[in-house]
Scaffold this active site. Structure first.
Site, short mmCIF file in Angstrom:
data_model
loop_
_atom_site.label_atom_id
_atom_site.label_comp_id
_atom_site.label_asym_id
_atom_site.label_seq_id
_atom_site.Cartn_x
_atom_site.Cartn_y
_atom_site.Cartn_z
CG HIS A 57 -1.86 1.11 1.31
ND1 HIS A 57 -2.42 1.52 2.50
CD2 HIS A 57 -2.36 1.94 0.37
CE1 HIS A 57 -3.22 2.55 2.28
NE2 HIS A 57 -3.21 2.82 1.00
CD GLU A 60 -2.54 2.71 -3.72
OE1 GLU A 60 -3.01 3.86 -3.60
OE2 GLU A 60 -3.00 1.71 -3.14
CG HIS A 61 0.00 6.18 -0.56
ND1 HIS A 61 -0.54 7.23 0.14
CD2 HIS A 61 -0.94 5.21 -0.57
CE1 HIS A 61 -1.75 6.90 0.57
NE2 HIS A 61 -2.01 5.66 0.15
CD GLU A 138 -5.15 5.63 2.99
OE1 GLU A 138 -5.69 4.63 2.47
OE2 GLU A 138 -4.23 6.27 2.46
#
Length: 818
Positions: A57, A60-61, A138
């Site tokens: 994840h 991905e950022h 997040e």
């Protein structure tokens, strides 16, 4: 090796592989002005090293933060935002998707940026440390999100050792940047998975396939091939460790989730689920929705796939449970309905009708939605899915506001979770029926028009046969009665469900202190739908009126569980309209009186005929008055600090709108870069030109786990001040590029019938002239940097501003409202 196929809509497609292993899927879609790019990387959260949960994840950022050829300020996100397009990514268990949608003329530039950032991300140390704070924000927000917590609770019930129950979201503690081994692990994961042999590139464009293939080769062939990886072993989801659970979530009560662990569905899982959703959502007599409503067990259900990848996942039926409903009986009704579907397969007649409905929906999708949508299923694939939707694969999860006093952790999130005793064994005694043929698909006799007169706007030549009907009623003496809108929505569900299956979409909603009806689609079907809807609005079943107040209370509870920023966006339209609420209407006589006295505005777009008397008294729209003053609304809500600032246009002239729209297109990328990228205030933020009914203006909103409302306000003011420096150096060429991009975006929106019709309606509500849109286009051609500075100066001065926050104003000068 390549294959060329002709789709059912006569749109040719091509699938091939480049020499370096990159799979390429191309679809020629004539008639659209947009194109979509989707890259799926075969590597996701279940492939990451166990020492660094959330690494997939995190990566991905990180790839969005600049690449070898494109620094951050010229990267994919600011490029797409500047064009008014869409861009995002998602990390799945065994794959990661990156996607965007841009005007067709910019396909090559978007593709170049997307592939370059995936293959050659900068991964600069300072940016990585900043982005970890964004991921932490997040994670903090998701730890209070009801859907996230529900999915974590469901994962805890799967077979021991299944990776869905492991932590994959990532946070500051799991992404150990301090460790010397972290960066090598990050680079190794990128090298192993972000390589052409583990990627699939999908392009959907109006360009011919030969041109698309040339672009795919130009940017795809330079990617360096990597080493092969063994196929992962997918652990089983069964046997379940728990069958019945109760989850306490503040503000998340009134839900029941029935989740089925399904596997070995291949690429048919999403397609079969889409077909099943058509049946679940049907409100016909003898169906699931009608049965649960009659028994007062559920107000509605949403079907979704959770953590689906590689043919395995959780199919979740998320019910809006009626307060104090018998959850065991609700489960029994659902299982009985599924048994009925299995027994009546292959559903002759119904299968063909619903498949045609899916095909029609697919044809109407924008290119990016086509790229993301599942293919159409076969009958055998749907039956194979139904075979797994049995009690032995079922997880029963009740969600309420209670405190279960537990310390469970699943998927990295602390849960207030309790195991319940087995309550199965009940059965349903319902005489289930398959939905009847859709009446709006059956040819009917012509209708005689009643010659109802409404203001009209012409349709679009490229959308021949499409029309729209908009009606708005304002109660004469007070606000909308408590519970009336949800009561009417419930009464209209069967009609609007059939209408949607025949190509007419829309519905009823509370808006601008009144009630708005919107119907869009095939003018022939729309005529019959309006004939059925309008009388039903005036004389709904008494049982639906009786349920209205309860339905509204349930909706309020659900909204209270949303993120603070989402709640503020829901509150804003009502505050702009100074909406009030009247006592509930529970009797037919009182409702009839309300309709007789209500003031009505309406508009038809295209060749629409209304074959029913319109309730209410005609009202002429007035020119919208300016919104003066500075008003601060403090909303009592828990959670992170959140602030929303809306600057209404004053006056709402074509010149003011043109400069506001152009300024917004300049500010949006910079806003995200500054507040999210540089300051790491949080990941929930919004910026842009927005329209709420007749009100239009510039909106700025941000939510943060690490800053107070006062701090957020200071950062927003500082951001606006900094933009004067950017405008001071804005040259004519840059202004021309901004103007051209915005003009092209507005032209594209006006060629899509739904957006064109809604804009006509918004202009009508605001009392703007019929040619307002063309005036905005003309004003754009005359804009100079000085006009943008004037608009920015108005924002900085803030003399006209509406603020929403979950704290007091940090500076004096605001009119307070609670």
């Amino acid at each position: 090796m390549s294959s060329l196929v002709e789709s059912s809509e006569q749109q040719p497609s091509l699938t091939t592989h480049l020499a370096n292993g990159l799979e390429v899927r191309l679809l020629h879609r004539p008639g659209t002005t947009l194109c979509a790019v989707l890259v799926e990387v075969r590597g996701g959260s279940h492939d990451e090293p166990g020492d660094y949960p959330g690494l997939a994840h995190f990566l991905e950022h990180l790839v969005f933060l600049g690449s070898r050829e494109f620094p951050p300020e010229r990267g994919l996100i600011p490029f797409v935002q500047g064009l008014g397009g869409r861009v995002n990514a998602s990390t799945r268990p065994r794959s990661t998707r990156f996607f965007c949608e841009v005007p067709a003329a910019h396909l090559d530039q978007a593709l170049a940026r997307l592939l370059d950032m995936l293959a050659k991300p900068l991964l600069e140390t300072a940016a990585i440390w900043r982005e970890r704070e964004v991921l932490q924000a997040e994670f903090s927000a998701r730890a209070r999100d009801c859907r996230t917590l529900c999915d974590a609770a469901l994962a805890s019930a799967l077979a021991d050792g299944h990776p869905l129950a492991d932590f994959h979201a990532g946070n500051a503690a799991s992404l150990k940047l301090e460790s010397p081994a972290f960066m090598p692990a990050l680079h190794r994961f990128h090298r192993d998975h972000y390589q052409p042999g583990r990627m699939c590139l999908t392009l959907i464009s109006p360009h011919p396939l030969e041109q698309q293939l040339e672009l795919a080769r130009r940017y795809g062939e330079p990617l360096q091939a990597g080493r092969g990886l063994p196929e992962p072993v997918v652990p089983p989801m069964l046997p379940l460790r728990a069958k019945r659970l109760r989850l306490g979530v503040p503000g998340g009560g009134g839900r029941l989730l029935l989740a089925f662990a399904v596997a070995q569905q291949g690429d048919a899982l999403e397609a079969s689920t889409a077909f099943l959703e058509c049946l679940v959502q049907d409100d016909s007599a003898g169906g699931l929705q009608e049965r649960l409503g009659v028994l007062e067990l559920s107000d509605g259900v949403h079907l979704r796939l959770s953590c689906a990848d590689g043919g395995q996942g959780l199919l979740v039926m998320d019910f809006e449970r009626v307060e104090d409903a018998d959850c065991v009986q609700l489960e029994a009704e659902v299982l009985g309905w599924l048994d009925f579907l299995r027994a009546t397969a292959p559903w002759p007649g119904l299968w063909e009708e619903r498949l045609q409905r899916l095909r029609q929906r697919h044809a109407e999708l924008a290119p990016l939605d086509v790229a993301m949508a599942p293919r159409l299923p076969t009958r055998e694939e749907v039956q194979a899915l139904l075979e797994q939707l049995r009690v032995e694969c079922l997880i029963h999860l009740q969600v309420d506001d209670s405190d279960c006093a537990s310390n469970d952790v699943s998927a990295g999130f602390p849960l207030n979770l309790e195991r319940l005793e087995d309550g199965s064994g009940r059965t349903s005694d319902c005489n289930w029926r398959l939905p009847p043929p859709n009446p709006y698909l059956i040819p009917s006799a012509p209708l005689a028009a009643t010659h109802t007169q409404l203001p009209a706007r012409p349709g679009l030549p490229e959308a021949s046969g499409q029309g729209a009907l908009f009606l708005h009623w304002q109660p004469a003496d007070s606000g909308v009665p408590h519970g009336l809108v949800p009561a009417l929505q419930r009464a209209l569900r069967p009609v609007l469900g059939g209408a949607a299956g025949a190509g007419v979409t829309g519905g009823l909603k509370a808006e601008q202190g009144g009630i708005t009806l919107e119907l869009l689609g095939d003018v022939r079907v729309l005529r019959h739908v309006s004939r059925d809807v309008l009388p039903l609005l005036q004389a709904p079943p008494l049982w639906s009126l009786a349920q209205g107040p309860r339905l509204q209370r349930s909706a309020a509870r659900r909204n209270a569980g949303e993120l603070p920023l989402r709640q503020m966006l829901q509150h804003l339209p009502g505050l702009l309209a100074a909406a009030t609420e009247a006592p509930a209407v529970l009797k037919a006589e009182a409702l009839a009186h309300l309709w007789c006295q209500a003031r009505r505005q309406g508009l038809v777009v295209g060749d629409v005929v209304v074959d029913a008397e319109l309730p209410g008294l005609p009202a002429t729209p007035s020119v919208l008055a300016g919104q003066g003053g500075r008003t601060w609304h403090r909303l009592e809500m828990e959670g992170e600090a959140a602030l929303l600032l809306f600057y209404p246009l004053d006056p709402a002239s074509a010149a003011a709108e043109a400069s506001a729209r152009l300024l917004a297109s300049l500010l949006e990328p910079a806003f995200h870069q500054r507040l999210r990228g540089e300051l790491q205030l949080g990941y929930a933020l919004a910026c842009g030109f927005k329209q709420f009914g007749p009100h239009r203006g510039l909106l700025f909103a941000v939510q943060s786990p690490r800053e107070s409302v006062a701090g957020l306000f200071a950062h927003l003011q500082d951001f606006l001040q900094r933009q004067s420096e950017r405008l001071a150096v804005l040259d004519q060429a840059q202004l021309d590029d901004l103007r051209l991009s915005l003009t092209q975006r507005l032209v594209r929106e006006n060629t899509v019938f739904a957006s064109y019709a809604r804009q006509c309606w918004l202009d009508h509500l605001a009392g703007l002239p019929v040619d307002h849109c063309s005036r905005v286009h003309q004003a754009l051609t005359e804009l100079q940097p000085g006009h943008l500075q004037e608009q920015l100066d108005c924002l900085i001065a803030g003399t006209t501003c509406l603020a929403l926050a979950n704290a007091e104003p940090p500076v004096p000068g605001w009119h307070l409202s609670y």
